[in-house]
Design a protein around this motif. Structure first.
Motif, mmCIF file in Angstrom:
data_model
loop_
_atom_site.group_PDB
_atom_site.id
_atom_site.type_symbol
_atom_site.label_atom_id
_atom_site.label_comp_id
_atom_site.label_asym_id
_atom_site.label_seq_id
_atom_site.Cartn_x
_atom_site.Cartn_y
_atom_site.Cartn_z
ATOM 1 N N ALA A 3 0.900 -1.136 0.046
ATOM 2 C CA ALA A 3 -0.030 0.116 -0.083
ATOM 3 C C ALA A 3 0.739 1.228 -0.101
ATOM 4 N N PHE A 4 1.860 1.182 0.758
ATOM 5 C CA PHE A 4 2.810 2.396 0.821
ATOM 6 C C PHE A 4 3.501 2.571 -0.540
ATOM 7 N N THR A 5 3.931 1.548 -0.887
ATOM 8 C CA THR A 5 4.523 1.489 -2.500
ATOM 9 C C THR A 5 3.908 2.254 -3.377
ATOM 10 N N THR A 6 2.472 1.683 -3.483
ATOM 11 C CA THR A 6 1.592 2.347 -4.491
ATOM 12 C C THR A 6 1.232 3.648 -4.104
ATOM 13 N N LEU A 7 1.288 4.129 -2.872
ATOM 14 C CA LEU A 7 0.584 5.491 -2.468
ATOM 15 C C LEU A 7 1.835 6.267 -2.840
ATOM 16 N N PHE A 8 3.137 6.113 -2.853
ATOM 17 C CA PHE A 8 4.194 6.705 -3.361
ATOM 18 C C PHE A 8 3.902 7.105 -4.880
ATOM 19 N N GLY A 9 3.848 6.011 -5.778
ATOM 20 C CA GLY A 9 3.594 6.195 -6.971
ATOM 21 C C GLY A 9 2.544 7.249 -7.514
ATOM 22 N N LEU A 10 1.248 7.144 -6.582
ATOM 23 C CA LEU A 10 0.289 8.308 -6.789
ATOM 24 C C LEU A 10 0.607 9.645 -6.543
ATOM 25 N N TYR A 11 1.380 9.536 -5.229
ATOM 26 C CA TYR A 11 1.971 11.000 -4.910
ATOM 27 C C TYR A 11 3.000 11.479 -5.961
ATOM 28 N N PHE A 12 3.719 10.731 -6.246
ATOM 29 C CA PHE A 12 4.801 11.219 -7.289
ATOM 30 C C PHE A 12 4.377 11.715 -8.633
ATOM 31 N N ALA A 13 3.321 11.223 -9.088
ATOM 32 C CA ALA A 13 2.739 11.584 -10.254
ATOM 33 C C ALA A 13 2.008 12.805 -9.939
ATOM 34 N N ALA A 14 1.343 13.002 -8.707
ATOM 35 C CA ALA A 14 0.553 14.107 -8.519
ATOM 36 C C ALA A 14 1.189 15.470 -8.424
ATOM 37 N N SER A 15 2.400 14.977 -7.743
ATOM 38 C CA SER A 15 3.082 16.378 -7.062
ATOM 39 C C SER A 15 4.109 16.990 -8.122
ATOM 40 N N PHE A 16 4.336 16.402 -9.218
ATOM 41 C CA PHE A 16 5.344 16.765 -10.315
ATOM 42 C C PHE A 16 4.970 16.793 -11.697
ATOM 43 N N ASP A 17 5.320 17.671 -12.384
ATOM 44 C CA ASP A 17 4.624 17.396 -13.902
ATOM 45 C C ASP A 17 5.643 16.436 -14.548
ATOM 46 N N GLY A 18 5.257 16.053 -15.716
ATOM 47 C CA GLY A 18 6.024 14.762 -16.351
ATOM 48 C C GLY A 18 7.336 15.196 -16.644
ATOM 49 N N ARG A 19 7.886 16.379 -16.924
ATOM 50 C CA ARG A 19 9.300 16.574 -17.475
ATOM 51 C C ARG A 19 10.164 16.486 -16.067
ATOM 52 N N ARG A 20 9.590 17.157 -15.123
ATOM 53 C CA ARG A 20 10.353 17.220 -13.795
ATOM 54 C C ARG A 20 10.441 15.459 -13.043
ATOM 55 N N MET A 21 9.407 14.937 -13.161
ATOM 56 C CA MET A 21 9.125 13.631 -12.799
ATOM 57 C C MET A 21 10.396 12.852 -13.325
ATOM 58 N N ALA A 22 10.404 12.858 -14.752
ATOM 59 C CA ALA A 22 11.583 12.066 -15.547
ATOM 60 C C ALA A 22 12.849 12.474 -15.043
#
Length: 468
Positions: A111-130
């Protein structure tokens, strides 16, 4: 430095600190050092009290980041609902699990691993995340290379794969997979317009070199496929005619590959350095299917099928003659753990997101990272058990890719940092124009000086009634 400059610098400093925290979580999820140095028996920290405690601060950091960015995470309500269905089924499986306590504990980690993926996509735009992913893997690549050169006892294989590099991980295929993730993120960052082009190019070259040193043919093939996919998707932006040609080429290549696999599979296995049984995997798959047929809908409970005390796993190990750790197939592992209901939920989330990518791969503006990573992830699940992997970077990044494809897209012309501050269910940003409305009569009056619309001045500072 005055107060105005401090206020202007503070958000950038906080964002850098947040990016650093994400890089730390990605480093931990990569399981670097946890493998050959701290956990030689490959227990993953789950059956070792000391290593199990190491994950508690990571979970706390993930939870803190998600709560801090709760308004942004709430905007991704649709992928959050999809993930919630999966996590609910994990915890529900404890009611029929072979070991309910272990299932609950490991479901919490997933659940925590999944939550991090959701947060990561929500917190940064696509370029910054890459960029964050690529930078993290650049350091991992440097560490893996140094481990192989400076401390070969840990960084190089000395068994049947003697001489092949494994860096900071258990074996060479893990290192190869990590380097593929890093190279793909760097390619996506370049396509998304990253100003750090030189750093991204260095990341690509270093990751590719380390893949060669691992001698992992599967990783090399996946990297080449990712490069080809990036080039084809980028070429499709040149116009409809180019898009048609690219689609035709893609369909042709896939068709030829399918026909070759059907008519002459031995050629494919030889090219990949595999035997027709895929190093004994087909025997494992047949045995897993026989045991799964006894509990077809619900399985045996999340993450307990392959424990040493598991009777179904003991039968499989007796049939195959060796200590089988996993099914080496993500879908069969989910079938054994969560039944056909679990397989259906995973197929809905992952397969549905890949279908959505056919229509939204350009809209998410991430250099096609989400689309390509999800495609590569799904291909590798047929030989590796990455689906719903707890404390694993592959599943965390897959969740981030799903969230980007199913979540909202930043409004055109509005910076992601400011767009994310709008409350949930807010109306789309208005477009202001100095031109008079069509229905209003045109009035022209001389003005001694022109000032920006809606910006009366008080003293020396301009204040807008629409400022945040």
């Amino acid at each position: 430095m005055d107060a105005k400059q401090q206020d202007g610098d503070r958000p950038d400093a906080w964002r850098r600190l947040e990016a650093l925290a994400c890089g730390l979580v990605l480093f931990m999820l990569s399981n670097a050092f946890i493998g050959p140095l701290l956990d030689p028996l490959q227990a993953g920290g789950e059956d070792m009290p000391l290593l199990r405690l190491m994950w508690l601060p990571v979970y706390g950091l993930i939870l803190g980041l998600a709560v801090w960015r709760a308004p942004r995470v709430m905007r991704f309500w649709f992928p959050a609902i999809m993930f919630s269905l999966l996590i609910f089924w994990l915890f529900a499986s404890a009611s029929w699990s072979l070991d309910p306590g272990t299932t609950n504990r490991r479901a919490l980690a997933a659940a925590f691993t999944t939550l991090f993926g959701l947060y990561f996509a929500a917190s940064f735009d696509g370029r910054r995340m890459a960029e964050i992913i690529a930078t993290t893997f650049l350091f991992l690549a440097i560490g893996g290379g140094l481990a192989a050169v400076v401390y070969p006892k840990m960084g190089v294989h000395h068994d049947v794969n003697a001489g092949d590099w494994r860096g900071l991980w258990y074996e060479k295929n893990q290192m190869g997979a990590m380097m593929v993730y890093g190279a793909m993120a760097a390619i996506a960052a370049i396509l998304a317009g990253s100003p750090r082009r030189k750093q991204m190019v260095v990341t690509i070259l270093l990751c590719a070199a380390l893949i060669v040193m691992t001698k992992s043919k599967t990783s090399l093939v996946v990297l080449l496929m990712g490069l080809a996919g990036s080039m084809l998707l980028a070429a499709m932006r040149r116009g409809p005619a180019t898009a048609v040609i690219v689609v035709w080429l893609g369909v042709t290549v896939v068709g030829v590959a399918v026909m070759t696999m059907w008519l002459a599979p031995e050629l494919v296995f030889k090219a990949l350095g595999k035997d027709p049984t895929l190093t004994g995997r087909t025997d494992i798959w047949a045995a897993v299917l026989r045991q799964s047929a006894k509990h077809p809908l619900t399985g045996y409970g999340y993450a307990v099928f392959w424990t040493l005390e598991s009777h179904p796993a003991q039968w499989i190990r007796k049939e195959t003659g060796w200590l089988v750790p996993t099914a080496h197939n993500g879908w069969l592992d989910i079938l054994a753990q969560l039944g056909w209901i679990g397989v259906g939920l995973c197929a809905l989330v992952l397969g549905g997101s890949l279908l959505v990518a056919l229509f939204r791969h350009r809209a998410v503006q991430d250099g096609y990272w989400a689309t390509l990573f999800l495609a590569i992830f799904l291909m590798t699940t047929f030989s590796e058990s990455f689906i719903l992997e707890r404390n694993g970077i592959a599943w965390a990044l897959a969740c981030a890719a799903v969230a980007r494809l199913l979540g909202p897209v930043w409004a055109p012309g509005v910076q992601p940092e400011k767009a994310a501050r709008r409350p949930l269910f807010a109306a789309p940003p208005l477009t202001w124009s100095l031109a008079p409305p069509e229905a209003a009569p045109e009035i022209r009056t001389p003005a001694p000086a022109r000032r920006p619309a809606f910006q009366p001045t008080f003293g020396k500072r301009a204040v807008s009634p629409f400022a945040a």
